[in-house]
Design a protein around this motif. Structure first.
Motif, PDB file in Angstrom:
ATOM      1  N   GLU A 203     -14.934 -51.321  -5.439  1.00  0.00           N
ATOM      2  CA  GLU A 203     -16.386 -50.977  -4.999  1.00  0.00           C
ATOM      3  C   GLU A 203     -16.300 -49.911  -4.074  1.00  0.00           C
ATOM      4  OE1 GLU A 203     -18.252 -55.776  -4.926  1.00  0.00           O
ATOM      5  OE2 GLU A 203     -16.762 -55.184  -3.276  1.00  0.00           O
ATOM      6  N   MET A 204     -15.220 -49.824  -3.135  1.00  0.00           N
ATOM      7  CA  MET A 204     -15.010 -48.745  -2.117  1.00  0.00           C
ATOM      8  C   MET A 204     -14.799 -47.480  -2.846  1.00  0.00           C
ATOM      9  SD  MET A 204     -15.394 -47.930   0.775  1.00  0.00           S
ATOM     10  CE  MET A 204     -15.088 -48.893   2.289  1.00  0.00           C
ATOM     11  N   ILE A 205     -14.229 -47.744  -4.013  1.00  0.00           N
ATOM     12  CA  ILE A 205     -13.601 -46.394  -4.724  1.00  0.00           C
ATOM     13  C   ILE A 205     -14.998 -45.464  -5.079  1.00  0.00           C
ATOM     14  CG2 ILE A 205     -12.803 -45.295  -6.717  1.00  0.00           C
ATOM     15  CD1 ILE A 205     -10.526 -47.503  -6.632  1.00  0.00           C
ATOM     16  N   LYS A 206     -16.133 -46.292  -5.479  1.00  0.00           N
ATOM     17  CA  LYS A 206     -17.214 -45.369  -5.850  1.00  0.00           C
ATOM     18  C   LYS A 206     -18.131 -44.460  -4.794  1.00  0.00           C
ATOM     19  CE  LYS A 206     -20.741 -43.718  -7.816  1.00  0.00           C
ATOM     20  NZ  LYS A 206     -21.724 -44.118  -8.656  1.00  0.00           N
ATOM     21  N   TYR A 207     -18.142 -45.342  -3.465  1.00  0.00           N
ATOM     22  CA  TYR A 207     -18.572 -44.876  -2.419  1.00  0.00           C
ATOM     23  C   TYR A 207     -17.816 -43.617  -1.685  1.00  0.00           C
ATOM     24  CZ  TYR A 207     -22.126 -48.407  -1.645  1.00  0.00           C
ATOM     25  OH  TYR A 207     -23.308 -49.128  -1.708  1.00  0.00           O
ATOM     26  N   ALA A 208     -16.344 -44.021  -1.936  1.00  0.00           N
ATOM     27  CA  ALA A 208     -15.572 -42.874  -1.400  1.00  0.00           C
ATOM     28  C   ALA A 208     -15.423 -41.550  -2.289  1.00  0.00           C
ATOM     29  CB  ALA A 208     -14.118 -43.384  -1.369  1.00  0.00           C
ATOM     30  N   LEU A 270     -22.311 -45.910   3.342  1.00  0.00           N
ATOM     31  CA  LEU A 270     -20.963 -45.728   3.813  1.00  0.00           C
ATOM     32  C   LEU A 270     -21.031 -45.753   5.269  1.00  0.00           C
ATOM     33  CD1 LEU A 270     -18.156 -46.302   2.984  1.00  0.00           C
ATOM     34  CD2 LEU A 270     -17.553 -43.848   2.347  1.00  0.00           C
ATOM     35  N   ILE A 271     -22.018 -44.825   5.798  1.00  0.00           N
ATOM     36  CA  ILE A 271     -21.909 -44.703   7.274  1.00  0.00           C
ATOM     37  C   ILE A 271     -22.465 -45.951   7.710  1.00  0.00           C
ATOM     38  CG2 ILE A 271     -23.583 -43.784   9.259  1.00  0.00           C
ATOM     39  CD1 ILE A 271     -23.480 -41.026   7.370  1.00  0.00           C
ATOM     40  N   HIS A 272     -23.525 -46.706   7.053  1.00  0.00           N
ATOM     41  CA  HIS A 272     -23.896 -47.957   7.605  1.00  0.00           C
ATOM     42  C   HIS A 272     -22.895 -49.016   7.662  1.00  0.00           C
ATOM     43  CE1 HIS A 272     -27.325 -51.042   8.382  1.00  0.00           C
ATOM     44  NE2 HIS A 272     -26.383 -51.669   7.162  1.00  0.00           N
ATOM     45  N   LEU A 273     -22.175 -49.029   6.504  1.00  0.00           N
ATOM     46  CA  LEU A 273     -21.271 -50.180   6.462  1.00  0.00           C
ATOM     47  C   LEU A 273     -20.063 -49.793   7.523  1.00  0.00           C
ATOM     48  CD1 LEU A 273     -20.739 -50.111   2.369  1.00  0.00           C
ATOM     49  CD2 LEU A 273     -21.258 -51.849   3.726  1.00  0.00           C
ATOM     50  N   ALA A 274     -19.633 -48.510   7.629  1.00  0.00           N
ATOM     51  CA  ALA A 274     -18.861 -48.209   8.804  1.00  0.00           C
ATOM     52  C   ALA A 274     -19.007 -48.744  10.131  1.00  0.00           C
ATOM     53  CB  ALA A 274     -18.345 -46.921   8.678  1.00  0.00           C
TER      54      ALA A 274
END
Ligand code: UGA
Length: 422
Positions: A203-208, A270-274
């Motif tokens: 999941e994170m690979i896509k956002y990154a 990703l900003i929101h998740l961080a």
């Protein structure tokens, strides 16, 4: 193998049609009856190069479409491809994911065969394990024959069929080997590096990935703004930078910024998740900031030449977020036009495909069927999309009252156009 693809939007259609081309038996599920009818008739509800041909070849044969979830019962894999729109606070809205997961789970209640529920939609880390697994398990009354995987998409609008068929990599996340193995078998016919990870990493690979590409663009734009102040050409500079194999020459094209349905949404998510984890995403915030500034900057450059824009006729060439699409989602033309309207300019717009979509956003501006029409008597011109046909524009600019032409994308071939950052 039988596969059910949930969601007949851009990702679901491409995935379904391409897997049908690879000889799988695919059913696309969507609530939109019109879309389902179009697919079953072999007509594509969206324009995407090569898709119409795939649908014509497979619809009604090994590619079916339905508004119901019945096909899930005899499928070995279901692939969730529904949208994850941006919520008010920048987070991803998961309502369609939950509803798809529950519907799949209900179909699998009494099913005895092994079935892997695969998430392809872009979802925040932990969504598959934290939201999809419980929703499917509860709706299926804890059927033990269900596995889970996460298989992100990396498809670019316009060349998505080619991206699906010839990927740089395939990422398959699973927390158990059996689920991942079944999804991996889907790609046995692809000549590609397959990376196996856990669910959350996939999941994170896509956002990154999307955030990194967006970062490359904002970086080039910032360097471009600096280059312009030195009177040098950022494209020459970035050519030199991109020759370093550690950097690569791609996604270094400076201009008025990135738009579309993915980069702005995924960087914001990703900003929101961080933030939700107490991490301050300093770099990602700057990536968005640079992107917000570029469309304002292009109007400022226009004002340097024309002074007050009140009552001035300004041509805007290109409304789509990139060339070869009618998609205007988060197009950089939107904030630029907003600014022009605020300054009192008389905006005359032209896009080869996106005029109709933009009319819904700005009914008050004038739309033209050709670049020449938009340029007639204009005091200035902004180029906001890299449409290949704009590279052939020449005599059309003679129709302007004053030749003040500012490019937000490096596309024109006339000598007197000024670039936003070159
Ligand atoms: C993007 C990614 O490229 C795909 O890998 C990803 O799968 C997809 O999002 C998604 O998440 O679904 P897409 O939104 O179709 O694909 O568009 P891109 O071709 O990546 O362009 C995005 C924006 O960046 C456009 O506005 C484009 O004009 C701009 N751009 C691109 C630049 O300003 N400079 C560049 O060098 C490249």
């Amino acid at each position: 193998m039988k596969i059910s693809v949930v969601g007949g939007g851009y990702v679901g259609l491409i995935t379904g049609a391409c897997l049908a081309e690879k000889s799988y038996h695919v059913t696309i599920i969507d609530i939109d009856k019109k879309k389902i009818d179009a697919i079953n008739l072999g007509r594509s509800p969206i324009y995407e190069k090569g898709l119409e041909e795939l649908l014509a070849r497979h619809s009604g044969k090994n590619l079916l479409a339905s508004t119901g979830y019945e096909s899930v019962r005899d499928s070995e894999i279901s692939i969730i491809c529904v949208g994850t729109p941006m919520g008010e606070d920048g987070s991803a809205d998961l309502k369609y994911i939950v509803s798809a997961a529950e519907s799949i789970g209900r179909e699998l209640k009494n099913s005895g065969g092994y079935h892997v529920v695969t998430v392809k939609s872009t979802v925040p880390p932990s969504t598959t394990s934290g939201t999809v697994v419980p929703a499917v398990m509860s709706a299926s009354e804890n059927n033990p024959n269900i596995g889970f995987a996460m298989n992100p998409e990396f498809l670019r609008e316009g060349i998505a069929v080619d991206d699906f068929m010839n990927p740089d990599r395939v990422v398959i996340g699973s927390d158990d080997k059996k689920s991942g193995d079944l999804v991996e078998s889907l790609y046995s016919d692809f000549n590609v590096r397959i990376l196996r990870t856990g669910l959350v990493s996939a999941e994170m690979i896509k956002y990154a990935s999307n955030s990194f590409l967006a970062t490359k663009i904002s970086f080039s734009n910032e360097v471009g703004n600096i280059c312009k102040s030195f009177g040098i050409d950022v494209y020459e500079v970035m050519e030199g930078v991109g020759l370093d194999h550690r950097i690569s020459p791609y996604f270094l094209n400076a201009g008025c910024g990135f738009g579309g349905s993915c980069f702005p949404k995924d960087v914001s998510a990703l900003i929101h998740l961080a933030k939700s984890k107490g991490v301050d995403p300093v770099l990602l915030r700057s990536v968005l900031k640079v992107n917000e500034v570029q469309p304002i900057l292009i109007v400022d450059i226009l004002k340097k030449h024309l002074g007050d824009l009140n009552g001035k006729r300004i041509a805007v060439l290109g409304l789509a977020f990139k060339g070869d699409t009618d998609d205007i989602r988060d197009s950089r033309a939107v904030p630029a036009i907003e600014r022009l309207i605020m300054e009192g300019a008389d905006v005359h717009a032209f896009d080869p495909m996106a005029n109709e979509n933009m009319k819904a956003v700005f009914p008050e501006i004038t739309y033209h069927d050709s670049a020449a029409g938009a340029l007639e008597d204009a005091d200035g011109c902004l180029v906001m999309t890299e449409w290949p046909e704009f590279s052939r524009l020449d005599k059309e600019f003679d129709k302007m009252k004053k030749r003040v032409i500012i490019e937000g994308r490096r596309i024109l071939s006339i000598p007197d156009a000024e670039g936003i950052c070159w």
